[in-house]
Scaffold this active site. Structure first.
Site, mmCIF file in Angstrom:
data_model
loop_
_atom_site.group_PDB
_atom_site.id
_atom_site.type_symbol
_atom_site.label_atom_id
_atom_site.label_comp_id
_atom_site.label_asym_id
_atom_site.label_seq_id
_atom_site.Cartn_x
_atom_site.Cartn_y
_atom_site.Cartn_z
ATOM 1 C CG ASP A 31 7.786 6.207 -1.077
ATOM 2 O OD1 ASP A 31 6.572 5.948 -1.027
ATOM 3 O OD2 ASP A 31 8.280 6.971 -1.942
ATOM 4 C CG ASN A 86 -2.810 8.550 0.256
ATOM 5 O OD1 ASN A 86 -3.224 9.075 1.292
ATOM 6 N ND2 ASN A 86 -1.561 8.678 -0.153
ATOM 7 C CB SER A 94 0.481 8.546 -7.332
ATOM 8 O OG SER A 94 1.424 7.954 -6.462
ATOM 9 C CB VAL A 95 1.084 3.314 -6.921
ATOM 10 C CG1 VAL A 95 1.230 1.863 -7.359
ATOM 11 C CG2 VAL A 95 2.335 4.115 -7.303
ATOM 12 C CG HIS A 99 0.568 1.874 -1.553
ATOM 13 N ND1 HIS A 99 -0.178 1.906 -2.712
ATOM 14 C CD2 HIS A 99 0.872 3.161 -1.261
ATOM 15 C CE1 HIS A 99 -0.311 3.153 -3.112
ATOM 16 N NE2 HIS A 99 0.309 3.952 -2.240
ATOM 17 C CG HIS A 101 2.153 5.865 2.275
ATOM 18 N ND1 HIS A 101 3.153 6.381 1.465
ATOM 19 C CD2 HIS A 101 1.055 5.785 1.488
ATOM 20 C CE1 HIS A 101 2.671 6.604 0.254
ATOM 21 N NE2 HIS A 101 1.387 6.253 0.237
HETATM 22 P P1 AMP Z 1 0.429 6.906 -3.228
HETATM 23 O O1 AMP Z 1 0.683 8.282 -3.783
HETATM 24 O O2 AMP Z 1 -0.283 6.842 -1.913
HETATM 25 O O3 AMP Z 1 -0.235 6.028 -4.282
HETATM 26 O O4 AMP Z 1 1.863 6.293 -2.936
HETATM 27 C C1 AMP Z 1 2.671 5.756 -3.934
HETATM 28 C C2 AMP Z 1 4.082 5.815 -3.420
HETATM 29 O O5 AMP Z 1 4.877 4.951 -4.224
HETATM 30 C C3 AMP Z 1 4.722 7.198 -3.496
HETATM 31 O O6 AMP Z 1 5.097 7.621 -2.193
HETATM 32 C C4 AMP Z 1 5.928 6.978 -4.395
HETATM 33 O O7 AMP Z 1 7.058 7.726 -4.002
HETATM 34 C C5 AMP Z 1 6.160 5.490 -4.267
HETATM 35 N N1 AMP Z 1 6.831 4.864 -5.380
HETATM 36 C C6 AMP Z 1 6.569 5.004 -6.704
HETATM 37 N N2 AMP Z 1 7.391 4.239 -7.430
HETATM 38 C C7 AMP Z 1 8.205 3.595 -6.559
HETATM 39 C C8 AMP Z 1 9.268 2.661 -6.698
HETATM 40 N N3 AMP Z 1 9.690 2.226 -7.907
HETATM 41 N N4 AMP Z 1 9.890 2.206 -5.584
HETATM 42 C C9 AMP Z 1 9.481 2.636 -4.366
HETATM 43 N N5 AMP Z 1 8.483 3.510 -4.164
HETATM 44 C C10 AMP Z 1 7.852 3.983 -5.245
#
Ligand code: AMP
Length: 113
Positions: A31, A86, A94-95, A99, A101
């Site tokens: 991450d 999540n 947020s993405v 995924h 974690h």
């Molecule tokens: P979530 O908030 O559960 O959707 O997790 C998304 C995660 O993606 C967050 O912990 C971010 O820090 C991580 N993230 C976003 N962009 C990148 C990236 N380019 N490389 C690695 N991790 C990322």
């Protein structure tokens, strides 16, 4: 055609990442904003938007994410760790490409914030 998700771009090598594992079905990378000494994301190549859109046909794939998480945790020397997925913005997503974690390397509290 839909635009690629951030994690599809990482899987396709269009955005750099600290990749720790890959196979035909998923990738795992560190991450970019770690919240624990070990913080990896295990991501299917298939861009499923959020956990509640996982379909019956995806069950093997989603199970595979857990197997890969175990392998990656073992590579990191972790026996105790937390796996989190999540679902939706209010839950912290947020993405919008599912995924897992993998968090470890420090004591975890419960409940999460
Ligand atoms: P979530 O908030 O559960 O959707 O997790 C998304 C995660 O993606 C967050 O912990 C971010 O820090 C991580 N993230 C976003 N962009 C990148 C990236 N380019 N490389 C690695 N991790 C990322």
């Amino acid at each position: 055609m839909n635009e690629k998700t951030l994690f599809q771009k990482i899987a396709d090598g269009e955005i750099p990442s600290d990749l720790v594992y890959e196979d035909d079905h998923c990738i795992a990378f560190r991450d970019i904003n770690p919240v624990a000494p070990t913080h990896m994301l295990v991501v299917p190549r298939k861009p499923i938007t959020r956990p509640d859109l996982i379909e019956e046909d995806d069950e093997t794939l989603v199970g595979h994410l857990f197997t890969v998480a175990r392998q990656v945790a073992s590579q990191e020397g972790l026996s105790d760790y937390r796996l989190v997925m999540n679902n939706g913005a209010e839950a912290g997503q947020s993405v919008f490409h599912i995924h897992l974690h993998l968090l470890g390397g420090r004591p975890m509290t419960w409940p999460p914030g």
